[in-house]
Design an enzyme around this catalytic site. Sequence first.
Site, mmCIF file in Angstrom:
data_model
loop_
_atom_site.group_PDB
_atom_site.id
_atom_site.type_symbol
_atom_site.label_atom_id
_atom_site.label_comp_id
_atom_site.label_asym_id
_atom_site.label_seq_id
_atom_site.Cartn_x
_atom_site.Cartn_y
_atom_site.Cartn_z
ATOM 1 N N ASP A 77 44.124 -69.535 26.296
ATOM 2 C CA ASP A 77 44.411 -69.583 24.855
ATOM 3 C C ASP A 77 44.248 -68.241 24.154
ATOM 4 O OD1 ASP A 77 41.632 -70.004 25.526
ATOM 5 O OD2 ASP A 77 41.243 -70.462 23.431
ATOM 6 N N GLU A 134 39.364 -72.079 25.142
ATOM 7 C CA GLU A 134 38.067 -71.423 25.325
ATOM 8 C C GLU A 134 37.543 -70.905 23.993
ATOM 9 O OE1 GLU A 134 34.881 -68.940 25.690
ATOM 10 O OE2 GLU A 134 36.784 -68.075 25.067
HETATM 11 ZN ZN LIG Z 1 37.380 -64.308 22.897
HETATM 12 ZN ZN LIG Z 2 37.690 -64.455 26.003
#
Ligand SMILES: [Zn+2]
Ligand SMILES: [Zn+2]
Length: 400
Positions: A77, A134
């Site tokens: 991401d 994440e």
């Molecule tokens: Zn980051």
């Molecule tokens: Zn990262």
Amino acid sequence: MTVLEEAREISNEIIAWRRELHKIPEIGLVLPQTAAFVQARLEEMGIAYTTFERHSGIVALLGPNPGKTIALRADMDGLRINEESEFEYRSQNSNMHACGHDAHTAILLGVAKLLKRHEAALNGQVKLLFQPAEEGPGGALPMIEDGVLENPKVDAILALHMDRKIHPFPCKNGDVIVKYGNSSAADDQVDITIIGKSGHGSEPHRCIDPIVVSSLVVTAIQHIISREISPFSPCVISFGTITGGQGAENIIPNTVVLHGTIRNQDLEVREFVFRRIEEIVKYITKAMRADYQLTYLNGYPPTKNDPAMVDGFLASARQILPAADIHVSEEDSMGGEDAGFFYQKVPGCFFRLYSAAPFTDGEIYPAHSSRFVLDDSVLYRGTALFLQNIFDQLRVTVVK
Ligand SMILES: [Zn+2]
Ligand SMILES: [Zn+2]
């Protein structure tokens, strides 16, 4: 051919994948374009994969022979940032790969391509975990809940992150950095609403002023760090946003909202800080006649490296890279990383690959900057490091 040579041979392809991904950054749990790109590459390689309904995670499994199962994880991401660069491959939307997750994904695709060649020689299996979110709200936990560490059960895990920090040792692009112990900190968010009673700024005695109460709360909370936590235990509490009032100078608002981040390395300290923040908020608001709401969100545990996995990783790295390119770091990082959830379940090694590059003004900007630039000429080294460790762990004897 050595593993490093094999990886170098597909370096241009890894760079091309990374740049294609760089154009289409997406955020959160659902990354339609990114996932479609990864799936298309896996299909071209003839690699089977699994997808999930509630998020864009992808799991590819390689290795027809029984044995240990090793997982490799890449986050996919981006961030909600407008990219400033003028590269031909700059972001085509209002998000940006400003943390290098495009590189992580491309490196893992490189591993997929080379592993497929050697699949028959693996004495065991490799699970490639392509993970969303994440940067928040977290994709590792939903993937674990969806069973990605089972069937076959994962015995060990590896992951990497691009690096550009200033270290106490000299670093050049392509160097690898690994640490025994925690590779990232526990990363938690706290949202606090101080509830007062609004009214005219000229009559504060008829109001309960949440701005004043929130000032006391922010100041008191910093005393947890300076007076209650050992100076030898790294801990950070930062409030990044305070919102209260609507621009008027003469209205006391009803509420003030605080958003903060809490980082620490130790799970006991983490619990202590949670408890103390709530106690401070509770008793200060009570003393000041106000009320409050408090929630902790998005908690990521520290990513704790397994010592034997780090030993094994270093032995693999030393087979393919000169000793001067390998650094064992003792620095604590207060960065957060949701790989920590995987590492709570499975022994693992998390390492970093140095790849800093200057923006057009000549300066090197940190991750999460709109001027973040990455040297993708060294990504093949990430692929080679993963691959060598897989071969060492799964005892592949014939690598041609
Ligand atoms: Zn980051
Ligand atoms: Zn990262």
